[in-house]
Write a protein that holds these residues in place. Structure first.
Motif, PDB file in Angstrom:
ATOM      1  N   ALA A  32      -2.021   2.896  -5.069  1.00 59.39           N
ATOM      2  CA  ALA A  32      -3.523   3.793  -5.444  1.00 59.39           C
ATOM      3  C   ALA A  32      -3.746   5.182  -4.939  1.00 59.39           C
ATOM      4  O   ALA A  32      -3.551   5.980  -3.357  1.00 59.39           O
ATOM      5  N   ASN A  34      -7.467   7.044  -4.210  1.00 65.04           N
ATOM      6  CA  ASN A  34      -8.812   6.830  -4.022  1.00 65.04           C
ATOM      7  C   ASN A  34      -9.802   6.383  -5.209  1.00 65.04           C
ATOM      8  O   ASN A  34     -10.103   6.556  -6.183  1.00 65.04           O
ATOM      9  N   GLU A  35      -8.959   4.987  -4.822  1.00 65.18           N
ATOM     10  CA  GLU A  35      -9.472   3.866  -5.649  1.00 65.18           C
ATOM     11  C   GLU A  35     -10.602   3.115  -5.067  1.00 65.18           C
ATOM     12  O   GLU A  35     -10.603   1.624  -5.911  1.00 65.18           O
ATOM     13  N   ALA A  36     -11.374   3.080  -3.862  1.00 64.63           N
ATOM     14  CA  ALA A  36     -12.386   1.876  -2.913  1.00 64.63           C
ATOM     15  C   ALA A  36     -13.427   1.426  -4.185  1.00 64.63           C
ATOM     16  O   ALA A  36     -13.743   1.015  -3.210  1.00 64.63           O
ATOM     17  N   ILE A  39     -10.436  -1.224  -5.965  1.00 63.11           N
ATOM     18  CA  ILE A  39      -9.492  -1.828  -5.367  1.00 63.11           C
ATOM     19  C   ILE A  39      -9.332  -2.869  -4.393  1.00 63.11           C
ATOM     20  O   ILE A  39      -8.908  -4.094  -4.735  1.00 63.11           O
ATOM     21  N   ASP A  65      -0.738   3.181  -0.514  1.00 64.09           N
ATOM     22  CA  ASP A  65      -1.622   4.787  -0.410  1.00 64.09           C
ATOM     23  C   ASP A  65      -0.966   6.134  -0.757  1.00 64.09           C
ATOM     24  O   ASP A  65      -0.040   5.890   0.080  1.00 64.09           O
ATOM     25  N   SER A  68      -4.943   8.824  -0.200  1.00 66.01           N
ATOM     26  CA  SER A  68      -6.660   8.396  -0.181  1.00 66.01           C
ATOM     27  C   SER A  68      -8.120   9.101   0.795  1.00 66.01           C
ATOM     28  O   SER A  68      -7.091   9.344   2.042  1.00 66.01           O
ATOM     29  N   ASP A  70     -10.779   8.792   0.757  1.00 65.84           N
ATOM     30  CA  ASP A  70     -12.162   7.575   0.874  1.00 65.84           C
ATOM     31  C   ASP A  70     -11.832   6.340   1.507  1.00 65.84           C
ATOM     32  O   ASP A  70     -10.390   6.274   2.180  1.00 65.84           O
ATOM     33  N   THR A  72     -10.478   3.607   0.045  1.00 66.11           N
ATOM     34  CA  THR A  72      -8.940   2.859  -0.465  1.00 66.11           C
ATOM     35  C   THR A  72      -8.440   1.807   0.464  1.00 66.11           C
ATOM     36  O   THR A  72      -8.495   0.995   0.593  1.00 66.11           O
ATOM     37  N   CYS A  73      -7.610   2.247   1.718  1.00 63.97           N
ATOM     38  CA  CYS A  73      -7.205   1.977   2.559  1.00 63.97           C
ATOM     39  C   CYS A  73      -8.309   0.693   3.037  1.00 63.97           C
ATOM     40  O   CYS A  73      -7.710  -0.661   3.793  1.00 63.97           O
ATOM     41  N   GLU A  75     -10.443  -0.839   2.112  1.00 61.45           N
ATOM     42  CA  GLU A  75     -11.277  -1.910   1.459  1.00 61.45           C
ATOM     43  C   GLU A  75     -10.795  -2.772   1.053  1.00 61.45           C
ATOM     44  O   GLU A  75     -10.326  -3.896   0.828  1.00 61.45           O
ATOM     45  N   ASP A 117      -6.838   0.533 -10.829  1.00 55.90           N
ATOM     46  CA  ASP A 117      -8.358   1.047 -11.483  1.00 55.90           C
ATOM     47  C   ASP A 117      -8.656  -0.491 -12.063  1.00 55.90           C
ATOM     48  O   ASP A 117      -9.765   0.166 -12.333  1.00 55.90           O
TER      49      ASP A 117
END
Length: 293
Positions: A32, A34-36, A39, A65, A68, A70, A72-73, A75, A117
């Motif tokens: 992943a 930046n898939e906050a 995810i 990760d 990222s 944002d 992501t982690c 979340e 995604d």
């Protein structure tokens, strides 16, 4: 149906024989970046998967990760995933960071690679797990059912060109380089993956063919993204860069195939006569010296 001269076969879920007593430990790996926005849903959907006999489908979900910027982690952790970090950008680097984390905690029998995604029909994942339980070493989700806008023109063309080249050069019948895939851990480590960016998926399939692994393509669906944009095809520049790396990876694999096959044959012969002492290591040299992206 098994195609002549190929280790790949195509099958549907109905053609697979259910083996409920396999006892294999499946762990999902989600690379992943930046898939906050999605995810959390991906992790929750995977964690909630239940087999037909009532067993949880997956033993764990691990997010790899790779830089990222944002949430992501956070979340992913909030949704129940283990999060591993890679200092290097690239799809494969995220996967390898997750695999290294798995090796340090609870080893897996099978790795299930899933994109972060949220473009899957999650219920279809069981078809891949069943394929492994029925004896396959590698099960590829062949994206035969595509929702509108699920794949860009550049993705469809690039996928077709690369699969066509692999079919021609390796005389195998690969139809998709889809990111949804399950592979036995022992098979994965024997492949000695080297292409950690855009060439990751095709290297896995090519090396599986070279090592005569039992591989299947299982029909799956792919949906349009609900949020964000594809890292591969969001611009023509990104698509061109991806295509270039994938083509270079194919030709690098073709040029070095003889030495690689000889080395694998030697390792297999040694493994049959000497107890295995292989140590898992990451990172390792990158195929074709491609730059991390």
């Amino acid at each position: 149906m098994v195609y002549p001269g190929s280790t790949f076969s195509r099958c549907s879920a109905n053609e697979l024989t259910w083996v409920a007593s396999s006892g294999l430990r499946f762990v999902a790996i989600i690379p992943a970046l930046n898939e906050a926005a999605c995810i959390g849903r991906v992790v929750r959907q995977l964690s909630a998967l239940v087999r037909r006999d009532g067993r949880p489908a997956l033993a764990a979900v691990v997010v790899g990760d790779n830089g990222s910027t944002d949430d992501t982690c956070s979340e992913a952790r909030a949704a129940g995933a283990v999060v591993a970090h890679s200092a290097l950008r690239g799809y494969g680097h995220g996967c390898m960071a997750a695999i290294a984390a798995i090796a340090e905690t609870a080893p897996a029998d099978v790795y299930l690679f899933v994109d972060g995604d949220d473009t899957l029909n999650y219920a279809e994942i069981e078809s891949l797990l069943r394929a492994i339980e029925c004896g396959a070493d590698l099960a590829i989700g062949h994206r035969t059912r595509r929702a509108r806008h699920s794949m860009s023109l550049t993705q469809r063309v690039g996928n077709a060109v690369c699969c066509g080249l692999i079919r021609f050069l390796w005389r195998t019948d690969i139809h998709d380089l889809g990111p949804l895939r399950a592979i036995r851990a022992s098979t994965f480590h024997a492949l000695d993956m080297q292409a950690f960016t855009y060439g990751w998926t095709l290297e896995m399939q090519v090396k599986a063919v070279e090592q005569k692994r039992v591989s299947v393509e299982v029909p799956v669906s792919t949906l349009a993204r609900r949020t964000g944009a594809s890292k591969v095809s969001h611009t023509w520049v990104a698509a061109a860069r991806c295509g270039r790396v994938m083509l270079l990876t194919i030709f690098s694999l073709w040029r070095t195939r003889a030495a690689r096959t000889a080395a694998f044959t030697t390792r297999r012969a040694q493994a049959q006569s000497v107890p295995p002492t292989e140590i898992f290591r990451y990172p390792s040299p990158v195929l074709n010296k491609e730059k991390s992206v």
